[in-house]
Design a protein around this motif. Structure first.
Motif, mmCIF file in Angstrom:
data_model
loop_
_atom_site.group_PDB
_atom_site.id
_atom_site.type_symbol
_atom_site.label_atom_id
_atom_site.label_comp_id
_atom_site.label_asym_id
_atom_site.label_seq_id
_atom_site.Cartn_x
_atom_site.Cartn_y
_atom_site.Cartn_z
ATOM 1 N N UNK A 17 -6.995 26.364 13.425
ATOM 2 C CA UNK A 17 -6.070 24.938 12.953
ATOM 3 C C UNK A 17 -6.375 23.962 13.077
ATOM 4 N N UNK A 18 -7.223 23.934 13.961
ATOM 5 C CA UNK A 18 -8.396 22.277 13.747
ATOM 6 C C UNK A 18 -9.570 22.236 12.805
ATOM 7 N N UNK A 19 -9.781 23.391 12.542
ATOM 8 C CA UNK A 19 -10.901 23.832 11.523
ATOM 9 C C UNK A 19 -9.688 23.569 10.106
ATOM 10 N N UNK A 20 -9.159 23.992 10.149
ATOM 11 C CA UNK A 20 -7.926 23.372 8.921
ATOM 12 C C UNK A 20 -7.524 23.215 8.304
ATOM 13 N N UNK A 21 -6.982 21.922 9.562
ATOM 14 C CA UNK A 21 -6.581 20.523 9.388
ATOM 15 C C UNK A 21 -7.950 19.569 8.668
ATOM 16 N N UNK A 22 -9.081 20.225 9.716
ATOM 17 C CA UNK A 22 -10.530 19.173 9.319
ATOM 18 C C UNK A 22 -10.493 20.022 7.639
ATOM 19 N N UNK A 23 -10.406 20.574 7.329
ATOM 20 C CA UNK A 23 -11.087 20.403 5.410
ATOM 21 C C UNK A 23 -9.802 19.852 4.653
ATOM 22 N N UNK A 24 -8.480 20.568 5.261
ATOM 23 C CA UNK A 24 -7.431 19.865 4.241
ATOM 24 C C UNK A 24 -7.811 18.200 4.417
ATOM 25 N N UNK A 25 -7.737 17.671 5.788
ATOM 26 C CA UNK A 25 -8.025 16.358 5.787
ATOM 27 C C UNK A 25 -8.986 15.306 4.627
ATOM 28 N N UNK A 26 -10.273 16.714 4.761
ATOM 29 C CA UNK A 26 -11.616 16.683 3.777
ATOM 30 C C UNK A 26 -11.105 15.965 2.567
ATOM 31 N N UNK A 27 -10.323 17.085 2.601
ATOM 32 C CA UNK A 27 -10.353 17.062 0.603
ATOM 33 C C UNK A 27 -9.601 16.100 0.226
ATOM 34 N N UNK A 28 -8.062 15.059 0.726
ATOM 35 C CA UNK A 28 -7.674 14.408 -0.089
ATOM 36 C C UNK A 28 -8.523 13.189 0.832
ATOM 37 N N UNK A 29 -9.377 13.176 2.189
ATOM 38 C CA UNK A 29 -10.172 11.669 2.021
ATOM 39 C C UNK A 29 -11.372 12.025 0.672
ATOM 40 N N UNK A 30 -11.780 13.051 0.001
ATOM 41 C CA UNK A 30 -12.962 13.045 -1.043
ATOM 42 C C UNK A 30 -11.885 12.791 -2.461
ATOM 43 N N UNK A 31 -10.932 13.234 -2.425
ATOM 44 C CA UNK A 31 -10.170 12.640 -3.411
ATOM 45 C C UNK A 31 -9.669 10.876 -3.423
ATOM 46 N N UNK A 32 -9.093 10.452 -2.186
ATOM 47 C CA UNK A 32 -9.118 8.935 -2.438
ATOM 48 C C UNK A 32 -10.563 8.371 -2.555
ATOM 49 N N UNK A 33 -11.498 9.053 -2.198
ATOM 50 C CA UNK A 33 -12.978 8.623 -2.001
ATOM 51 C C UNK A 33 -13.708 7.998 -3.851
ATOM 52 N N UNK A 34 -13.152 9.444 -4.602
ATOM 53 C CA UNK A 34 -13.566 9.550 -5.661
ATOM 54 C C UNK A 34 -12.994 8.315 -6.272
ATOM 55 N N UNK A 35 -11.678 7.763 -6.306
ATOM 56 C CA UNK A 35 -10.931 6.805 -7.317
ATOM 57 C C UNK A 35 -11.466 5.641 -6.640
ATOM 58 N N UNK A 36 -11.775 5.798 -5.401
ATOM 59 C CA UNK A 36 -12.147 4.039 -5.072
ATOM 60 C C UNK A 36 -13.507 4.360 -5.506
ATOM 61 N N UNK A 37 -14.399 4.479 -5.509
ATOM 62 C CA UNK A 37 -16.258 4.684 -5.627
ATOM 63 C C UNK A 37 -15.496 3.920 -7.168
ATOM 64 N N UNK A 38 -14.805 5.258 -8.185
ATOM 65 C CA UNK A 38 -14.943 5.372 -9.434
ATOM 66 C C UNK A 38 -14.208 3.453 -9.884
ATOM 67 N N UNK A 39 -13.337 3.382 -9.193
ATOM 68 C CA UNK A 39 -12.748 1.659 -9.586
ATOM 69 C C UNK A 39 -14.162 0.218 -8.916
ATOM 70 N N UNK A 40 -14.705 0.947 -8.379
ATOM 71 C CA UNK A 40 -15.008 -0.020 -7.514
ATOM 72 C C UNK A 40 -16.558 -0.305 -8.354
ATOM 73 N N UNK A 41 -17.261 1.114 -8.510
ATOM 74 C CA UNK A 41 -17.956 0.817 -9.673
ATOM 75 C C UNK A 41 -17.353 -0.072 -10.862
ATOM 76 N N UNK A 42 -16.706 0.333 -11.517
ATOM 77 C CA UNK A 42 -16.421 -0.180 -13.275
ATOM 78 C C UNK A 42 -15.802 -1.685 -12.461
ATOM 79 N N UNK A 43 -15.319 -1.978 -11.211
ATOM 80 C CA UNK A 43 -15.532 -3.916 -10.861
ATOM 81 C C UNK A 43 -16.484 -4.652 -10.787
ATOM 82 N N UNK A 44 -17.217 -3.568 -9.683
ATOM 83 C CA UNK A 44 -19.019 -4.300 -9.696
ATOM 84 C C UNK A 44 -19.535 -4.928 -11.112
ATOM 85 N N UNK A 45 -20.047 -3.702 -11.431
ATOM 86 C CA UNK A 45 -20.241 -4.019 -12.872
ATOM 87 C C UNK A 45 -19.638 -4.513 -14.245
ATOM 88 N N UNK A 46 -18.270 -4.150 -13.855
ATOM 89 C CA UNK A 46 -17.316 -5.584 -15.661
ATOM 90 C C UNK A 46 -16.920 -6.826 -15.563
#
Lengths: 293, 295, 253
Positions: A17-46
């Motif tokens: 259970x712990x392993x699975x919860x870790x994996x799903x948390x990681x997925x949600x985190x990755x997606x959120x991080x991707x969005x933030x990363x793209x937005x931050x990058x665009x903002x910093x350069x734009x």
């Protein structure tokens, strides 16, 4: 007495259970991080490219300097045109689907039609707009052709959102009205629609965001590489933000020199589209809290 | 005019407007065919679909879209390899595990991700991912299958997550209670009851996500590199059907063979995505009929 | 002689958020007997039942005070795992809730979780559980068919068999016949009578005749309190509290 000793230990079961919860948390985190990363990058350069002149002047010096005002205006025209096409059609379709239609072949066809329309690739809408509006109806590459194409593109979004909003109006409201001898149409127009309005609004705003960001459908129907003049009629071609980004980033002769302009345009488009989406999300969350039924 | 007559009139007016959507779908077919079919006076459908050379501006030109079809499916496949696990697992997290407040934040994240214009992601692939890939793997170009698949995955994830989440959310509470009452842990309940029950909805989500990736234009136009050849490695450039249409329509002379060939490519693309959507529709309908048990 | 009490609730209070659903409930359940919990809707009888296997854990904002002792151990002690408790205390719900899986896989759900995987073991368990639930003869040839294709009464017996397959000590039943027709109800009641040889059964029911027919002990609840608890015969023929009498004679509820 009855319990047999479990052979799969609880410890192991919780480990999995712990392993699975870790994996799903990681997925949600990755997606959120991707969005933030793209937005931050665009903002910093734009943000360095953004200035009053950038927003209010046309491009100059073979597009290597100046601003993007005609593209902002063009996107505005196209988007307003699109929503003017899609909103009445979409709301009417949703009213028919939720209030009038009975289960049957017709409604089945209608549903499949709407679902399939939602799945048509945006570039195919572009081809369709070219074939029907630009060529067959002889509108030429124009605001009119582009707005109609975009309107059709967002039609399924509007239908879906309106349908959901109409379905969320409690059945008891309709029954109460009908039981008072009010006709069906009046029940819909006086009771159902006003209650569904905020939901319809949210969906429409999301549709506007979608229309503002699309590129492929306007490439052959409305967008032009460069025009310093603002459009004077619906039969004029326009510049548009998404197309401007594409052109500067791929087709210009001085791709590297215009990079700051590209970043600036991307930032303006993203701020516009996500700003629109955010407004819709906020309206919805306020609405949900206020909901009395 | 009697009231009843007026009511009937209004009803029919709405029906008429509702069928505009279906009419448009029909018109799309008509106009794709009208502008696409003339190509087949020049070459056979077989040579068009399975020809391996796409040289529309050569003399004599070649209109074989096999490399474009392969390109489309390759980037779709690899993007789904990333997007399906990430999208479905996030949906599980949002629907079953996340605390209420985080749930709403994540739903907004998914919605904003869905709202990112594709041209922005294509741009991001060009200016950020491509140079990084090129340097890291010492490649001639960073505009390739890997780049396009990564960016396409970002486009497909919101579709997959939001539809999967709806499906998971729709699993009746009774099933979860039954599972817990039988001594299952939360993970076991999710893995053995909730996901299997929501499986058809999740399949629908995956298919629609694939359709989304397959029909996406700007990302592949900007980040896939544009080589009209059947790829041999993950770092090869490809030219998916959508990219080919978008890139060449501006240059193809009006009603030339090239112009007709691009419309014909649109027909193929439309046909494939239509099939995906019909399959998804069929799956979700079967689910509705047999989903919940009867008393 | 001290009777063999398997579960005791001691001074139990229960809250849903700020709403107090149970107030100071103290009662003990005797082993291998059927105890019925009755009372008007909203009186807390189902809440108490769901406290006994910690199903209320699943509700946000739920809070328990007091102790529930299962074989002398407080199941709400911090080190106790609800999963372990639920495996020993099975539950049958108001509405039959088989999984949308085959009959066979419904029964083997719990045993598989605890590590029974050999086919012959599982088959033996399925047959034994279905026989105990008097469903074997009806379904032995269709074990691969979806449980959803069974009738409501069959589904409920399947749910009982599914609970039996994890070899619990106690079976909690939350109005198990309220969604069933009279014939299916009668069969479930016969089954309860048979099962008490081996299991302790605690049943919530809104049907007083049913409580009188199947149980040895009855507890009457009203507005979150245990009003009266004793042998069924006494409760139904000679209740000592006026409220109990009023409810049983149909004056309210």
């Amino acid at each position: 007495m009855n319990a047999a000793a479990p052979s799969t230990s609880l410890k192991w079961r919780y480990f999995r259970q712990g392993l699975f919860f870790g994996v799903v948390r990681l997925s949600a985190f990755l997606i959120t991080a991707t969005l933030l990363l793209i937005l931050a990058y665009i903002f910093m350069n734009g943000f360095r490219a953004i200035s009053w002149d950038f927003l209010t002047l046309p491009p100059t010096d073979a597009m290597t300097r100046g601003g993007i005002m005609p593209a902002i205006v063009g996107t505005l025209y196209l988007t307003v045109g699109a929503i003017a096409v899609a909103l009445p059609l979409g709301v009417a379709s949703a009213i028919y689907l939720t209030e009038y239609a009975r289960q049957g072949l017709a409604i089945r066809i209608l549903r499949i039609g709407v679902n399939c329309l939602a799945g048509v690739p945006s570039v195919v809408f572009g081809l369709f707009g070219l074939g029907l509006f630009v060529v067959f109806l002889k509108f030429g590459s124009s605001i009119l052709a582009g707005a109609l194409t975009l309107g059709i593109l967002i039609l399924p979004t509007i239908i879906g959102a309106s349908e959901e909003a109409l379905k969320a109006v409690p059945q008891t409201f309709r029954e109460a009205s009908l039981a008072l001898g009010v006709s069906k149409w009046r029940t819909i127009s006086r009771i159902v629609l006003p209650n569904a309005l905020p939901g319809i609004l949210t969906g429409s705003i999301l549709g506007i965001g979608r229309a503002a960001g699309e590129t492929a459908p306007i490439m052959f129907t409305a967008a032009t590489f460069f025009t310093a003049a603002l459009p004077r009629s619906v039969f004029d071609e326009v510049m548009a933000l998404p197309y401007h980004i594409y052109v500067l980033a791929t087709a210009g002769t001085q791709i590297d020199e215009t990079r700051p302009l590209q970043y600036g345009t991307v930032l303006v488009l993203v701020a516009l589209v996500l700003g629109i989406d955010l407004v819709a999300i906020l309206i919805r969350s306020v609405m949900r809290k206020k909901k009395r039924w | 005019m009697t009231r009843q007559f007026k009511e009937i009139l209004i009803k029919n007016l709405f029906a008429l407007l509702a069928f505009v959507a279906v009419l448009v779908l029909g018109l799309i077919v008509v106009f794709l065919f009208r502008e696409g079919l003339p190509l087949f006076r020049q070459i056979s459908p077989g040579r068009f679909l399975f020809g391996t050379a796409w040289y529309p501006t050569y003399d004599p030109p070649e209109y074989g879209i096999w490399p474009l079809i392969v390109g489309s499916f390759t980037v779709t496949f690899f993007s789904c390899l990333i997007a399906v696990p990430l999208g479905v697992l996030s949906a599980v997290y949002i629907s079953e595990i996340a605390p209420a407040r985080l749930k709403n934040v994540l739903k907004s994240v998914i919605e904003l991700l869905a709202g990112l214009p594709s041209v922005v992601l294509g741009f991001f692939g060009m200016v950020v991912i491509a140079p990084w890939l090129q340097e890291t793997f010492d490649l001639p170009t960073g505009l390739n299958i890997v780049n396009a698949s990564l960016m396409l995955a970002i486009m497909a994830i919101p579709t997959i997550t939001s539809i999967s989440e709806d499906a998971l959310y729709a699993v009746p509470r009774e099933f979860k209670e039954a599972s817990y009452a039988l001594g299952a842990t939360k993970f076991e309940t999710i893995a053995r009851v909730i996901i299997p029950t929501a499986l058809s909805g999740i399949s629908t989500a995956v298919i629609l996500g694939m359709a989304r990736a397959l029909g996406e234009t700007m990302v592949v136009l900007m980040a896939a590199g544009g080589a009209a050849a059947v790829p041999e490695s993950l770092f090869d450039s490809v030219r998916p059907m959508t990219a080919s249409i978008a890139a060449e329509m501006g240059e193809a002379p009006f009603r030339s063979d090239h112009y007709h060939a691009l419309f014909a490519t649109g027909m193929v693309l439309f046909g494939i995505t239509l099939a995906f959507n019909l399959i998804a529709d069929a799956i979700s309908n079967r689910f509705k009929e047999t989903g919940s048990g009867t008393l | 002689m001290e009777k063999d009490m398997i579960v005791r609730a001691e001074n139990v209070d229960f809250y849903y958020g700020s709403f107090q659903a149970l107030t100071d409930v103290t009662m003990a359940f005797e082993k291998n007997r059927v105890t019925a919990l009755i009372g008007p809707s909203g009186c807390g009888k189902s809440t108490l039942l769901r406290l006994l296997n910690r199903m209320n854990d699943l509700i946000d904002g739920a809070r328990v005070e007091g102790e529930i002792l299962f074989e002398g151990r407080n199941i709400y002690a911090p080190e106790v795992d609800p999963v372990e408790i639920r495996r020993r205390i099975g539950m049958v719900f108001q509405k039959p809730n088989p999984f949308p899986k085959s009959i066979f896989n419904n029964i083997t759900f719990a045993p598989r979780l605890s590590g029974v995987h050999r086919k012959s073991d599982l088959e033996a368990l399925v047959e034994e559980s279905l026989r105990q639930a008097v469903l074997w003869d009806e379904v032995k040839d269709i074990l691969d068919r979806s449980a959803m294709t069974l009738s409501g009464g069959q589904q409920q017996r399947l749910c009982i068999a599914r609970a039996l397959a994890m070899k619990p000590d106690i079976i909690l039943m939350d109005e198990p016949t309220s969604a069933l027709d009279p014939i299916s109800t009668a069969r479930i009641e016969e089954l309860i009578d048979k099962l008490k040889q081996r299991y302790t059964i605690i049943i919530v029911t809104h049907n007083m005749q049913q409580a009188a027919r199947v149980s040895e002990y009855t507890g009457f609840f009203y507005i979150g309190k245990l009003i009266e608890f004793g042998p069924t015969e006494k409760i139904f023929t000679n209740p000592s509290v006026k409220q109990t009498e009023d409810y049983i004679t149909g004056r309210f509820g």
